[in-house]
Scaffold this motif. Sequence first.
Motif, PDB file in Angstrom:
ATOM      1  N   SER A 150      49.587 -25.239 -20.133  1.00 32.25           N
ATOM      2  CA  SER A 150      49.580 -23.974 -20.533  1.00 32.25           C
ATOM      3  C   SER A 150      49.713 -23.766 -22.702  1.00 32.25           C
ATOM      4  N   SER A 190      50.651 -26.298 -14.240  1.00 33.37           N
ATOM      5  CA  SER A 190      50.927 -24.972 -15.272  1.00 33.37           C
ATOM      6  C   SER A 190      49.861 -24.493 -15.805  1.00 33.37           C
ATOM      7  N   ASP A 247      50.431 -20.804 -17.107  1.00 34.61           N
ATOM      8  CA  ASP A 247      50.652 -20.529 -17.878  1.00 34.61           C
ATOM      9  C   ASP A 247      50.286 -19.919 -19.225  1.00 34.61           C
ATOM     10  N   ASN A 248      50.827 -18.829 -19.555  1.00 38.74           N
ATOM     11  CA  ASN A 248      50.200 -18.330 -20.853  1.00 38.74           C
ATOM     12  C   ASN A 248      49.418 -18.618 -21.398  1.00 38.74           C
ATOM     13  N   ASP A 277      52.787 -22.586 -12.041  1.00 37.01           N
ATOM     14  CA  ASP A 277      53.542 -21.339 -12.667  1.00 37.01           C
ATOM     15  C   ASP A 277      51.540 -20.860 -12.857  1.00 37.01           C
ATOM     16  N   LEU A 278      51.387 -19.595 -12.694  1.00 37.30           N
ATOM     17  CA  LEU A 278      50.612 -18.749 -13.253  1.00 37.30           C
ATOM     18  C   LEU A 278      50.678 -17.547 -14.539  1.00 37.30           C
ATOM     19  N   SER A 279      52.246 -17.643 -14.642  1.00 37.66           N
ATOM     20  CA  SER A 279      52.409 -16.554 -15.400  1.00 37.66           C
ATOM     21  C   SER A 279      52.198 -16.206 -17.112  1.00 37.66           C
ATOM     22  N   ASN A 280      52.263 -14.897 -17.454  1.00 40.02           N
ATOM     23  CA  ASN A 280      51.715 -14.470 -18.679  1.00 40.02           C
ATOM     24  C   ASN A 280      49.618 -14.855 -18.662  1.00 40.02           C
ATOM     25  N   ASN A 281      49.455 -14.612 -17.894  1.00 45.53           N
ATOM     26  CA  ASN A 281      47.670 -13.974 -17.843  1.00 45.53           C
ATOM     27  C   ASN A 281      47.740 -12.866 -17.252  1.00 45.53           C
ATOM     28  N   ASN A 315      51.882 -10.615 -15.583  1.00 45.44           N
ATOM     29  CA  ASN A 315      50.566 -10.666 -14.600  1.00 45.44           C
ATOM     30  C   ASN A 315      49.917  -8.461 -14.266  1.00 45.44           C
TER      31      ASN A 315
END
Length: 809
Positions: free
Chosen positions: A334, A357, A359-360, A381-385, A409
């Motif tokens: 991340s 993780s 993310d980001n 966690d794949l957030s903020n892509n 996303n």
Amino acid sequence: MPRSLKVYQTSFPDHTVLSSVMHTLADKILFFCSSAKSLTTLFLRGNNMDGPFPAKELKYLTNLELLDLSRNRFDNSTPVQGLADLRKLKTLDLSRNEFTGWGQLQGKFRICELKNLQELDLSHNQLIGEFPLCLTSLTRLRVLDLSSNQMTGKVPSAIGSIESLEYLSLFDNDFRGFFSLGSLANLSNLKVLKLSSISNSLQVESEGSWKLDFQLHVIAIPSCNLGKLPHFLLHQKELRLVDRLHGVFPFWLMDNNTNLEVLLLQNNLFTNFQLPKSAHRLLLLDASASQLFPHDIGWILPNLRHLNLSKNSLQGNLPSSLGNMKKMYFLDLSHNVLYGKLPRSLTMGATSLQVLSLDNNQFSGRIGDGLLNSSSMSVLDLSNNYLTGVIPGWIGNLYGLSMLLIPNNYLEGQIPVSLIDISFLVLLDLSANRLSGDLPHRFSSDTRMLFLQDNNFSGTIPDTVLGNASILDLRNNRLSGNIPKFVSNQKIYILLLRGNNLAGSIPSQMCGLTNIQLLDLSDNRLNGSIPSCFSNISFSFPKLQHDGQEGYDNAGLMFVSSDIFGGMGIDEEFFSTEDLGRYYRSMLMLDPFTVDYTADSVIEVQFAAKLRYDSYIGVTLGFMFGLDLSENELSGEIPAELGDLVDIRALNLSHNHLSGVIPESFSNMEDLESLDLSFNLLHGQIPSQLTKLSSLAVFNVSYNNLSGIIPLKGQFSTFDETSYIGNPLLCGQPTNRSCNGDTLKETPADVGEEEEDVIDIVSFYWSIIAAYVTVLLGILASLSFDSSWSRTWFSVVDAFIHKVKSLIS
């Protein structure tokens, strides 16, 4: 007698062991022990005992060799004495209690008189003061753990006189000054050395004419201002764990130590990271925030179980070599600048992944099905892509998934039914996407945190959507209808419904909420009055039941994170099957190496207070209690009963149609920091009792019909005119209107300025009207004379009229 009290024989002849793991009182347990003179081993750990220390009974256990009283609540107020009578004691564990001073331990405990003591663990207390030199008289001591206390002063060189030491941990204290590793030269048996300073005020000298002949298994000396790597490390061949070295990366470290299993390099700025030329057996590598990322890492370190390369400014695509790490359990990449599609080679190869993780970063495209091979996945966690497309239905086949985070996303479509059916899903965060459609009628009974805010969900909120959730965030969607009856759920701590189209009155069922921290119903179309029974809502710390104990969690919702990992199948001793981290074996099995997988999983919640929207995380979230009913169509008087919400810190009732007076009972809310009553129809005076609110930082009653004198005591002396604007009958500071008793009296200067302003405005309007009339009369007068241009004007008008008639006909 406790329910689980059990007496059994150990594998050693004639050694009786008494073990208790349930809550009990020490005097009741040891009443039995006082007659058990042959007892050699006594475990009483984790019983939450805080009564008188059982010294009277303990002194009869003259054959006791091992005493474990860890994880209790003994402190300096307890009258303790008699341990010195246990002449045969070899192992003493008093860790994780509440001792604060050494006088208790040296005086009444007389620990330093236990000359046969071999293992002493006082870690995780609150011990202050300098290192007690009397401990150096314990010449048989093999294990000394004073970590995680508040000790200060210098680390005495006299420690080097305890030649029997094998394990020395002074980690996580606040030692200062200089300490030379040369003073440990006589500790030929030393295997574990841990030393650090909280304030970074300890400087360890590693160079000199001395020579260290011992072979360490563990060395952890971060925050010690080494300056450069200790030269003696070049001769170390048996290292198993190395924690946070600084300076130029020692390329020889892994070559020399073929049994190295844990390498912690986080928060370094290495410019060169050279892996061994052949495969290494390293199991855990944490190089976060260190600017490291060898592309052949997967081929050289195929046995890695845990890899953390987060916060390294890594760019480009992931190397295909990562797919060779088939035993990987934990992977954190991340907070980098990685892009492209999610790496199929990684997800197809690392089939043992439990925590992933990514993310980001800047990953794009759809979520591919490569993750299907990681059937044991617990955290994803794949957030903020920049991921697009729909949430794939096959995610439901990850039956062990406990946390799924894909916020921020560009995902579209509805929530797939298969996702809802995941049995152990504890946290689901799909916020800040483009999801639409109706909300599912239910989620898994294990789903405790549900973040669906900032999407395009529409329709009504089902009564059953809450289930057993502790947090429900549905802010900023297109939901309509009434607030459903699910609010009677007694387990919810945070309920956020801001920014929807909810209508109708506030249901009385809300009055049954207990232990709620944040309730946000703002920016909807709710009408009717505020229920007076809102005073029954308990804005307080969540009350927890755990292992038979009842208490309050003063860290807010961080306990939710801990519970997630407790039920997701990830062992706290993550590599226990490999005995990773059990680098020192003793009667107490000291120092198991563990990984805190909850450290980065604190809960973040947004809430408006003090005229701004803030994020509350971790401990700060735990101390925030708020109610926001602003920007609705609520009417009627403010119930005086709201003053019973004594623990609340933020109250916002602004932008409604509330009438009546400000309740004097608001003065009972002693912890109130923000009170916003602006843009309503309130009248009467500002109650002088509110000046008792010493924590009040923001007060806003602007645009009401309030009158009278503005209070000036306490915090009210800090509020400026913006708090009162739009109330023309308020007087006193900070306005420019003076008061004569309770009536308004403007100063002559104020009157003159106001009259001057009125005259200027009237003159302006009359001048415009006069100019308009003058021009119109001039045009009419000129047309009344017979002239060439007036005839031309009338001919043009006649031609226009004729043209219009021909078009109509």
